[in-house]
Structures are given as structure tokens and as C-alpha cells.
Enzyme design. Structure first.
Site, PDB file in Angstrom:
ATOM      1  N   SER A 266      22.960  -4.621  12.694  1.00 24.35           N
ATOM      2  CA  SER A 266      23.311  -4.799  11.074  1.00 24.35           C
ATOM      3  C   SER A 266      23.291  -6.424  10.775  1.00 24.35           C
ATOM      4  CB  SER A 266      24.354  -4.077  10.812  1.00 24.35           C
ATOM      5  OG  SER A 266      24.700  -4.512   9.369  1.00 24.35           O
ATOM      6  N   ARG A 305     -22.889  18.049   6.750  1.00 26.07           N
ATOM      7  CA  ARG A 305     -21.868  16.903   6.972  1.00 26.07           C
ATOM      8  C   ARG A 305     -21.312  16.766   5.480  1.00 26.07           C
ATOM      9  NH1 ARG A 305     -23.546  12.166   8.222  1.00 26.07           N
ATOM     10  NH2 ARG A 305     -25.968  12.639   8.194  1.00 26.07           N
TER      11      ARG A 305
END
Lengths: 445, 445, 445, 445
Positions: A266, A305
Site C-alpha cells: 500500500s 455475413r
């Protein structure tokens, strides 16, 4: 971020996969006698991703609607510089999507293969934990409350089973998607005359894939199923990560992720060790459902498609693969070196005055009182113990309604974690044996 | 809306499934000698859903956190009225989730079995269309634009293949979820002493299910995988519905959903026939991804039994099952009686001056000019034809750059839809044969 | 499950809302002089939901594609029995979707109004907790690890702020969706000749709604935005529920949901109090994202009225409203009577040897050593303290590297939770004041 | 793909935003007198993204759990090389998330500002289309079937309205997220003693942002709301794209996307012009719901700082921003130069024998026959006309049941598209006027 041609979904890796398909196509066309054998080699030589300008291709792809259109242009140009005839045979008979989908299959095979291996490594690690801690008592927890005791091995066996299931599922999806895409503009291979099916077989053989019965340009169950399997993988890993994270809480502290320099620190709290691997797996589990939903939402693709649905897959599959790979690696590493604090497990189990073992008492009393009445009596005793802040054993031994049916030893036995987890130990052993019979985990007996 | 006990996810159907599990449990306990054999019959007699007050149970369930807690209370009361000893054996050794999850598996087996049958019916119908129209030319369409010709049979074969894949996928998921849930409070079967595993085997045998290696209270891959398979099913059906809807457009009119009185009408436009079946399937395809995402998001469940994740599944699975069933039925009916207008297919193919067949010309010229130059020449010819609004055949026959290499017959051959769809017909035949070899569709040859 | 006509999304409630719109339309047509004034009353009399056969309507709706088509038929029949002329004026000029969308708006106004009120109640309760516990120290937690101290009031203030924001967001979405839908078949009001706009204004006036500039049949941002606001509401409540559930863990035990008879019990563990309200809110937070995604996925609706997208909304909005309402009520009740154990908060804060306060020491040393070196020194001291299992204060007081710069009192001050939470208290006060200035929460000073 | 520091979500752009916050923090600390004024300049000088090794940072970030931890290390080292004191003041009082969240807000302001402008450009273009084509008749379409006539201007007005709504919604979300994140480890600013609030105000002032009442580390409604607004934006654009794509179909051909060299071509079909802009917008509309769902799913974040939920946002927000920007640009360009074929619109309207105008006939007959009977008569006439393949006008003029009430002129008037779209034109005018009154679109009268 990496741009290595070996990182499948890096820009360079994607480009190389497309080029690999163009090469295999040229060779397949030659195999089938559609183009001269001499055309394949120049195409192969031109098909090295490093020779292309990625930024230029990306810009042209945006205009053209897909990356293969400009790529074929550039590839053709490179080939033409060496062999004009071969240049005329680039991309022969294929449509852009043939190349992109087949390249995707190649990339998935490589990447998902790696995830499968990582899942197996994670499951092996879970199996070792299950084996080692089959009889290590800990609080079972339901609704985030301590419930009846279990063993840490039983918990690890659930993880192991989940990981094995995720792996098997992923292998199945991968096998289901082992088909080339090759249909030309509308799936009919019309540009190749009668040679289409022959070229298709040659192409599949060259790439180690199968020929599907029909083109799957707009029948997307193959990739959508891979996405589902990756989603299940992330969910399974997320469950393990959530358990690890909850067990790592300061107030629980029964396990801890392995620590390493620079890991989980941290910037303002030097005492902290953040469970960064679990966070990564949990983040993946939060992201995967939306990405899978995208793949399913993209399925109703138009006609031969699609318009939009297929395009929606392009960034979604790589993102899913990336988070699944990351999550699997994070949890495999975590399980392999998880710190397990048996003493703390026992201490937590005892901390609440043994209330979590009340079930044992209900079961011991039930033959005498019936289940409902037994539960009522024990509930009352628990309440009394809690109010008086004394252990349940103590309260139970002094409860006339209980002692009318059980002597002191029987009460103690009913509340003994070891007795309460006999079956848990049995279940773990059986699950490990089954796993060995399935050919996994022979090394941890 | 229905409340029949036979409609699996109706309130009554759900209740009955829970009761069925309680009965099987009582019998399994008796089988294993844990409770007297005489206790099972009174429990069975009390376990008819019609005897319970649904509204009261729902209200109590909301307070208690799940429906089994109040149900066990009411069931015990009913049993007690007949046999006090048996009342003490109700729900013995189980936790609420054991009953709910096992009931879910029972319900899924019934409902998904029906969906599987419907998907097979739909695939059979698609196979018949593929067979009948293997050589019916129509415009192939990509990006919603006419592209090279295909045949309607080829399109139907893609639908067929998707439906078969969805069915197989659903069967696999269903098989993977064929396990009882039976672990007691924390998966350890602690309340049953050594008898736990024996009772589990008896319970599974009674219900035609398997005993899992470990409890899956918080390892949700079984139900999540079923959800994925249902999502894939909805996506596959959605693709077909989208095609049908697009082909049904007033301006295309190549197919139409079967009509029926009261079906697809409009309150203000009497001429309309709305494709309501396709709309239903498309709506399901829009809803399924979010519901599947919910199931995946619910997977990281805490410890031995979860807080929130499990509860999130309760309404989600039935909703998914319902829309998949509805969508499958809608499309099976549609495919079985789809109106196909072959003349219109041909007319649409010819309408744009035959531009959609330009690929044939490119391919015919490519051996002479190279692919790129052939494409350039044909593009120019197309543009000229479009500007002059004359058919491509006409324009091509008069284009010197083309005639330098192809005579009139060769140009005509290059633009003939029948020639352009030879491979399409071949693909359809092969796919139908393959399906017959797989033991499906023997009736349509 | 309820079928009261007053429960907006019950089958009966939905039907009544549709009928309410048909009545308002008849009256608006009369207001505008399009139909005789005498036609409205018979329509109003026939428009009581109780007079219809719900099951029959549902079956016919499935065939017709939407519920309004059969409803208009039945309504017309009922009106005709009384007044043939009025029967001819039923549903005049409207399309089904006009009625369904406007009915939805009416239902949303009623239901979301209730949720807004519940959110305000929840925020008030959070404000009271913030006020009462502004200075109650507890461990701040990050990554599920104890970090620097905070106060319970500061945590409650975050909840309060989230609830206020969710409420404001919901009000804004509700206001944005305050428009009638009235456009006829394709949004042009063509069936009403020139009278269309006049009828629209009368209809809106009758229903207390606005006339939109254009029909929103396929421009779904209104309902999609309501869905988003409900999703944000569920997420906000889910955050609070997660905190409550984590703080309720056996090993943490800093808060507890209010208990009640029959609430949160376990069928096998009489000692347990399950956090059922939090579970409900967490389940809602798991479900909401998928449901919101459905609403967003449904947005690209075709042309003047859609095929599939609109239908996908029908069950999704009610599900979202239901879970948001349930979650809001669960958390409002929970916050209003949350048990807070200040002693346990302090005990947990001290339990880890005060490591969570290490930041205070870093900050006190930083002016002397620079931040990085200060962090290094403190990290080393923490590690030593942890190894020796002694409190950080003790270790720090004896660490030469620390004492070189701080005397014993300074070390103690740096580690005092009260000192470390001065700003926390200030923040809570400021947030409460701001809330009062915004006209909320005047009653808890 | 770009790595410019000016591309907000490029790796370099992200890094620069983080550094910008570190600089503003240093200056704010100096403003508040917490650090010497001289410390800010060296930090500013070291904070140029180009000075950092992106690949190394990425690798260290993976270990540390977030990118700020290693960045602060590297930044501190660079500052230290110039000024050791200043190095001790880097990142003072902040937590990593403070920096990341504030940087995110800065990036969102820049990127979403651009999207807002693009949406306005698109709405202006739609307004011009609405204005120009207010009276251009075309087929209204519902369920993908021709329904009653509308005008192209009316359709464009719906687009315009959607775009304006999306823009306003995005601006509101952006304004709601205009807050710095600054709370230190657990939101209490404990590391800054009493100076915290002063530094916060200075930081906000430096960045042009607001100070929130409480830290929003785990109260994620700000970013989640931005995500929702982006999702709505993509949905709105997707609706327009779907309309454009459908109208562009070969068989409809009423509009076409602007063409450009290299745009929308096909590798095998030279005649094609694919609607690539619409495909891009539709792909974005498919992807956005899942990404928004991720952000909502991430909301229930634990305690003071989360484990997994926050991390899940990191790639999700940039992806959403990117697709929304891309979609907005695609459709703005498309609308600005859309090819509109009025003749084809009219031809399509007439093609189906005028059936789409049947509603006009129903409405004309309704006063005579009642609505239901009128509909029945017209439906019969339509069916007869369809069977005989003759125009509806012709059939209606010869239908005795119609002619009993309407003369030939009345029948013709009832079927005239101009008459049927009077209100459509009125609606368009009103919507454009309203938009001008709102201060938009003054330039297109």
C-alpha cells in the site's frame, strides 16, 4: 501491451495469425492444383508480421470495415515485388471473414490450451490442499455466518472440483470450435468452381483443423460457446478468490496469499498485504459476465455475413481470453503457495462459544424429541448461552431439557468438531480418489 | 401465469418439485435405515402441492430467506396430524438448499428435455427445407447487401446445423447437471453421522440422478452451464428469426411465417401479417444474454453457502427456460410451415441487374489478369452498368477489357447463378448426409 | 404473485393500466370532438380489469403478438353490449404500442414514486447513523484488510450519500419519461386527420403527462434510462448490503440486521441469524446489471415499430422495478434498526495490535525522514511487532529509528484513533449539514 | 493503438493523467502550506509521461495491484534526482485510488466533451434531414413490414430527438461526476491532520473540479452513471444505424452511406458498398450493454476500498468511451452526407399495391361502419386485391361495401400519402421549432 508476434492477441500476434492463414490457403490452393505450386513460397516469404506497418493497417482497416482488406492489399504488393504470378493468387477464393475466423480459431487453440494447463495446475494445487487438510477442522460458513464445522480439505475439494469442471468444459468448447472457416463471400465457395471442397480439406489439414459441414460465418455457436466456457472459468476462479479473500480478512486470518517483494503493498499503509491475486480473479469474475453477454447478444447475425454482430466479437473475445488467463494464473499461483493457519481456524471455530456446532446437539436430541422440538430446545439453550456469554457445551451440560436425554459425554460428543466432520473427511478422500481414477492428480497421495 | 403442478416453473409446479424431493429424502432415509420405513408414507401423503396455501408460503418465505423453511414447517404440521413420529423425520439431515437445488435439477430435466425435443423438431424442419431447396437460387447477402448467389437450401442448412449444435450443447449441459444436491448445512452431511453417503446414494437412486463427489452449494458451474446452453439456444434461434424476419420484409418477400386466424394482425392495419414468431424468438435472443450474465455473475458464491448469489438464480433460471422454450416452439412451428416464394427469390436476384454475380466474372478473369486487376476491371464495368442502369451481363459482354479474355458464352457462364451455386448444392447434400449418419433426419431424403 | 389491480405489475394491475389508457383516450377523443361525448362513459364502465378473463387474454395475446389486440376486441364487445356507437370508438386512432407504452409510464410513475420514498427513508436512517456515530471509531478496511481507522458515522455518511444520489437519479429518469406515447401505427397520427395533436394534448392532460415532440415507439431512451436508474439504485443498495453483511460476519460482529420472529432462521442451525435483508439486496444487485443490459440491448429498434426489441422490454422492466423495490425496502428497514456494537468495533480495531494505525506513524515521521524512508522504517517496525506478536505502540516506542525523531507521547498521539479520525468527524458533519441545506433530513440534528 | 499522451485512454494518455493529478496534488499541498512551495516545481518537471518506461510500469503494476504504486516510486526517484526534499512530498496524503479516480474524471471530461460535440453535430445533421424531407413520403414500417406512410423527415426527427436526448443525458452524467477523489487510505484524509479539507479544496480548484461531501472510493454511482449514459448513447446511435442499414438494403435502397475511396469495399465483390459506419455503430450497440452491466455489477464495493469491483472498471470505462466515440463519429459523418433517394422511397411505397395505406380507408369508413366492421371490410378488400395482384385503390373503388359509403374521390383521398402524412409534417415542424427554442439548430430553417 506486448507486441510480440507470439502473444496471440497482441496487435502483432493477431496480424501474424491472419498471415498464417493466408499462407496455409496459398499452400492448400497449390495442394489442390488450383494455383501453381510455385505461388505458395513467395506468399509465405511475404507473410511475416514484422514486415507490415501496424498503424497504417489499423487506419485502413477502420475505413475498409475489416483488417483483412488492407492486409491483402499490402501482402499482394509484397508478393508482387517478388513474383507477379503469385501475387495474383493471394487470398484466392476466400472472403475476409474466412481468414479472420480461421485465424481466431488458431489463436484460441494456442491461448486456451495454455489456460487449460493453468487450470490443471490450479486443480492439482487444490487437490494437495484437500489432501493435506482433509481433517483440519474449520468453521463452515453460510450466509457469512459460522455454521456447522467443516474441514479445510473439504473446502479445497470444492475448489478442486470446480477447477476440474471448468477445465473439462473449456476443453469441450475448444474441441467444438476446431473448424476452419472457409466459404467465400456467402459460404458457397463459388469462386473456386468445383475445387472448393478439395481446397477446404487441404486448408484444414495444413492447419490441423476440421472442415465444418457448412460455413459458420453467421452461425456463431462455436465462438459463443468458447466465450461461455471462459465465463464459467472466470466464475469458478472468482468463487475461489472470494473464499480466499474472505478467509484472509484481518479478523479471520485463516489463510493468506503468498507474499512477494513489491506485491500487494500500500502506498500509505506499510503494514498491509493486500490479496492482489484474489482481487485480480474477482475483477475477472465481474467483467466476464458482460463480455459473455456481448458474445451471446451478437449471435443473431444477418443472412450470410453480418452487420455489426460479428464486429462486436473482435475485441470481446481477446478481452475474455486475457482476463481468464490472468485469473487462472493468479489463482494457480495462490493455491500453490497458500499460507494456511490451522491454529487460527481452530480458534475461530471456538471463538463464538461453539455455537456453530449446535446442529450436532439438535441431531443428537432429535431421536428423543423429534426434530422440531429438538431444534426449539437447542435454540433456547443457544440463546441462553449467548446472553450469559458462556460456551454452548457448558450451557448444554446444565440444561435439564437436554440432560433428560443425553449424559455429559453424549453432549460433548455431539459438539465435537472431529465427530461432526467424519463425513467431510470421507468426502474429501472419495473426491481425491475419483480424481486419481480420472487420471489427474496421481502425484499427491 | 398457469398454476398447474405440472408446469415446472409455475408457483405450484415449483412447490411440487420441492415436495417431491422431501418425499424422496424420506424414502431414502428409510432405505438407509436412518428413519423407520413407516415414516415415508405419511410424508408422501402430505406432499401434494394442492394442500398448501401458496400466498402464505410466499409471504413466510420472504421473511425466512427461502421457501423451504416455511414449507418444512407446514409439511411437518400436515404429517404430524397423521403421524407424530414421521413428522419428526421430515427434512432430516438436509438443508434448505439441498431441497431447492435438487428440485431445480428435477425441473430442468423435465423442461429442458422438452426443449431438446423441440429443437430436434426445428432442425428436422430446417433439414426438409435444405433438402427441398438445395438448388433454389437466391441472393446471398452480406452486410445486408446482395452478394454472390447462394441457394435457399444452403441457408436452411446453416439453420439446421445451428439447431443441431444447440441441441447437442443443451443435452451435454443437462447431463452435466444430473446431480443431486445433498450436503446438509455446510456440505459435510454432518447431521447424518456415518449414514450420510448411504442416504445420498439412495436419494439419487430414487430420483434417477447421480451423487456428486462434493456438494455444489457454492460451486455453481452446473446451473451456470445450463444457463449458457440456453443462452446459446436463444442466440441460435435468434439468428434464424432474424433471417426469417428480414426475408419477410415487404420489399424482399421471399418467405413468410405461416398465418393463422388471430395471428400477427394489427389493430389499425388490416393488410398486415406480422412475423410474430420471429419477434418472439428475437425478443428471447435480446433477453437471454443478460439472464446468462446474471447466472455467471452469481457464481462467486461465498464459503459453504452464499449470500445473494444463490438467491439471484431463483427467478433467472425459470425466465431463461421460459424464453428458450417459447423461442424454440415459435421457430419450430415457423420452419415446419414456412412459405417459400422461389419466384421472388429469383426476381430479387435479378433485380439489381445481376450485380451480385460480379464475383463470377472476377474469378473468370483472374487467371488472365490476376485477381487484383480482374477485380478492378469488373468494378469499373459494374459502375458503368449501374450508371447506365443496364444489366451487368449486357455491360460485360460489351466491355473490351473483358472480351479480350472471355467470349460471350464465357461471360454468360460466369454470371449464371446455377453455375455459381454448384458447390452450394454439394455442401447441402453433404450436410444432410452427415446428419443422417449422425442418426438424425432419416425421414427426409 | 398477487393479482390485485393496485399492484402495478401484477397481471391484473397491468391490465387495469391498459384499460385506464383506453378510457383516457376515449375521453380525450370526446374532449377534442372526434367522437361524441356520450361514447366515453360506456367505455369507462367496461374498463374494469375484474371483468376480463386473464388466462384467455394471455393466450390470445401470445397469438396476436401483443395483449392490446385481444383486449381491444374484448373491450369493444363489452362496450357494444351497452352502446353500439361507443363500441365503434374504442381505441380510435391508437396503435397497440401507444396503449402499452402509456400504460407503462403510468405504472412506472406509481411504482418508482414508491421507491423514491423508500430511498429517502433509507437515506434518513443512514443520516441518523452518521449523526449518532460520527465519532465512533472503527477499522477502515481496504482490500478486506484493516487499514487506517475511520468512524462508523463516516461509513454511514457514504451510504447516505449513495442513497441520496440514487434517489435524485431515479427522480430525474422518472421525470424524463413523463410522456404519453401516442402516434398511431407509424407515429404520424394519420388516423385522426388534423385532430391528432389536439387529441394528444387532451390525452396527456387527462393522464397528467406530457406530449413528446415525436413518438418514441422506437426511440427507447426514456424507458432505458429508467432501467439505468433502477440499476444504479440496486448497485448502491448492494454496496450497503455488502458492507452490512461483511460487518455482520461472526468474526467481525460489529453490526447485525434487526431480528424478528421467523426471520433469517436456519432449518438445521438454531443459533443462526442470517442477514436476509442484505442477501435480498445483494441478489438484486447481481440481477440488475443483466436486466439493464437487456434494456440497452433492446434499444436499436427497427424503423417505426420494432421486431423483438420492444417485446424484450415487457418482462424486463417489471422485474427490475420489483427487485429495486424489494432491495430498497430491505435496506431501509435494515438501516432504520441496525444493531451497532461500538465495543466490538473498538475491540476489532485493537485486535491486530494496532497495525491499522501505522499510517499515523508514517505521517508523523515523514517530515523528518521523507515519506519513503518513513514508510520503510514503519514497515520494518510493523514486521517486527507482528513477529513478536506485540502491539505496534509498544514496538514503536522501542524502535530507535522512530524514537530518534518522536518522543513516547508523539508516538502514542500518532497512533491514537481519535486523532486519526478528526477529519472523518468533520466530513460527517459537513455532509449532514449539506443534506439539511438540500432540504433533506431536517429531523435528525 | 495510438500512444500519444493526448489520447486520453492510450497507455501514455493514462499515465499523463495520473501524473497531472500528482502535480496538482503537489501544488495543492503547497497552496495549503502543507509542503514548501518549492516542492511543486520539481514534481511538475518530473511528471512528463514520456520520461517513463511504460512496459516496466505495467509489469510492476501487475505485481503491486495498481499502477500508481510503482508510478509513485518512479516519480519519487526522478524528483529525488533533482530535489531530495520535494521527493519526500510526492503523493503526500493520497492513496492510489485518489489519483486513479481523479485522473479518470479528468480523462472523462476531455473524452466525453468530445462525444457531446459529436452528438450535437449528428443531431444537427438529423435536423437538416428532418427539415429537408419533412414532406418526403415513404413507407412507415412496423415489424419490418410496410405499414402506414410516413415522411423521411419524420423518421429523421425521431433520430434527431434521440441524439439530443443522448447528449443531454451525457452532459448530466458528466456534470454529476465532476468531483475529485481525495480521501487517503480510508476516505478520512487522516494523513493530513487538520489540513485535509483545505488541500482538497485547493486540489479541486487546480483541476477545475468539485470537492465531494464524502469520498466516493466505493460509492461508484458517478462512474456507473457515466457508463449508463454512454450505454444509452450507443443504443440511440444503434437505432439510427439499424434504420440506415435496413434502408440501405439492396432491395430497399432508399438511403446510402456516403462513399469514399477504400471504404466499405469487399475483397471478392467489386460491386459492393458496405454500410461500414452503420456496422460500427451497431457493433458498439451490441457491446455497450455488457460493458454497462459490468460497471453496474462492480458497484457493490467492499468497505472503504474494494477488492475486485474497482479493478473491474479499469478496462471497462475506456472500452465504453472508445466505442461510444467511434459510433458517434460514424453516425455523425453518415447523417451529414447521407444519400437519400426520394424516388425510390415513393416507388417502394407504391410497390405493394398501396396496401400500406389501407388504414386511411379504415378510418374513412369507420364513421359509417364502426371501426371493427370497417377494418373487416378493408381487410377483405386488401386480400382480394392481393390475390388479384391489383392496386388497392383499384380494388377499393370497385368494392360495393366501400362504395356504399365513399365515392371514388373519397376513396382516392383516403389512400393519398400526402393526406395521410399531414400530421407527420406538422410533427416535424413542431419538433424543429422546439429544438430551435432550446437553442439548438438555429442554422437550419
Amino acid at each position: 501491451m506486448t507486441t510480440s508476434a507470439h502473444a496471440p492477441f497482441s496487435p502483432l500476434g493477431r496480424l501474424q495469425a491472419l498471415l498464417d492463414v493466408e499462407v496455409a490457403l496459398a499452400e492448400a490452393l497449390a495442394d489442390a492444383g488450383v494455383v501453381p505450386a510455385a505461388s505458395a513460397a513467395p506468399i509465405r516469404r511475404a507473410a511475416r508480421a514484422g514486415r507490415y506497418d501496424l498503424a497504417a493497417l489499423a487506419a485502413e482497416a477502420a475505413e475498409a470495415g475489416n483488417p483483412v482488406i488492407p492486409l491483402v492489399r499490402h501482402l499482394t504488393r509484397l508478393v508482387a515485388a517478388e513474383d507477379a504470378t503469385a501475387a495474383g493468387h493471394v487470398h484466392w477464393g476466400a472472403t475476409s471473414q474466412d481468414v479472420m475466423d480461421t485465424a481466431l480459431v488458431l489463436q484460441l487453440r494456442r491461448e486456451l490450451g495454455a489456460i487449460v494447463a493453468t487450470l490443471e495446475r490450479a486443480a492439482d494445487a487444490a487437490a494437495r490442499l484437500a489432501d493435506r487438510h482433509a481433517a483440519t477442522p474449520m468453521a463452515g460458513r453460510t450466509w457469512l455466518q459460522q455454521a456447522t464445522p467443516t474441514t479445510f480439505g473439504a473446502k479445497a475439494a470444492v475448489w478442486m472440483q470446480g477447477l476440474d469442471r471448468a477445465r473439462i468444459r473449456l476443453e469441450a468448447a475448444l474441441d467444438g470450435a476446431r473448424d476452419i472457416q472457409f466459404g467465400g463471400a456467402t459460404g458457397t465457395l463459388s469462386a473456386l468452381g468445383d475445387a472448393g471442397p478439395t481446397v477446404a480439406r487441404a486448408l484444414a489439414a495444413r492447419l490441423g483443423l476440421r472442415v465444418p459441414d457448412v460455413a459458420w460465418h453467421t452461425e456463431r455457436s462455436r465462438v459463443a460457446d468458447v466465450a461461455c466456457a471462459l465465463g464459467l472459468t472466470c466464475g469458478t476462479l472468482g468463487k475461489i478468490a472470494r473464499d480466499v479473500a474472505l478467509l484472509s480478512q484481518t479478523e479471520v486470518a485463516e489463510v493468506a496469499e503468498p507474499s512477494a517483494p513489491g506485491r500487494g503493498g500500500s502506498s500509505s499503509m506499510p503494514h498491509k498485504r493486500n490479496p492482489v491475486a484474489s482481487a485480480r480473479a474477482l475483477a475477472a469474475a465481474v467483467r466476464a459476465p458482460g463480455l459473455v453477454a456481448t458474445m451471446l447478444a451478437a449471435m443473431p447475425q444477418e443472412h450470410e455475413r453480418a452487420l455489426g454482430g460479428w464486429q462486436a466479437e473482435w475485441e470481446t473475445v481477446p478481452a475474455l481470453v486475457a482476463i481468464a488467463a490472468e485469473s487462472a494464473a493468479a489463482m494457480a499461483d495462490t493455491l500453490a503457495e497458500l499460507h494456511v493457519d490451522e491454529a487460527r481456524m481452530r480458534a475461530n471455530l471456538d471463538a463464538a462459544g461453539g455455537m456453530a456446532r449446535a446442529e450436532g446437539l439438535v441431531m443428537a436430541l432429535a431421536p428423543h424429541l423429534g426434530r422440531a422440538e429438538a431444534a426449539r430446545v437447542v435454540e433456547e439453550t443457544c440463546r441462553g448461552a449467548a446472553t450469559a456469554a458462556r460456551p454452548l457445551l457448558d450451557a448444554a451440560v446444565h440444561a435439564p431439557a437436554i440432560r433428560a436425554h443425553l449424559d455429559e459425554a453424549a453432549v460433548a460428543a455431539a459438539l465435537d468438531p472431529a465427530a461432526l466432520t467424519t463425513t467431510a473427511r470421507h468426502i474429501v478422500r472419495r473426491a481425491l480418489e475419483q480424481r486419481r481414477r480420472d487420471g489427474k492428480g496421481s502425484d499427491h497421495g
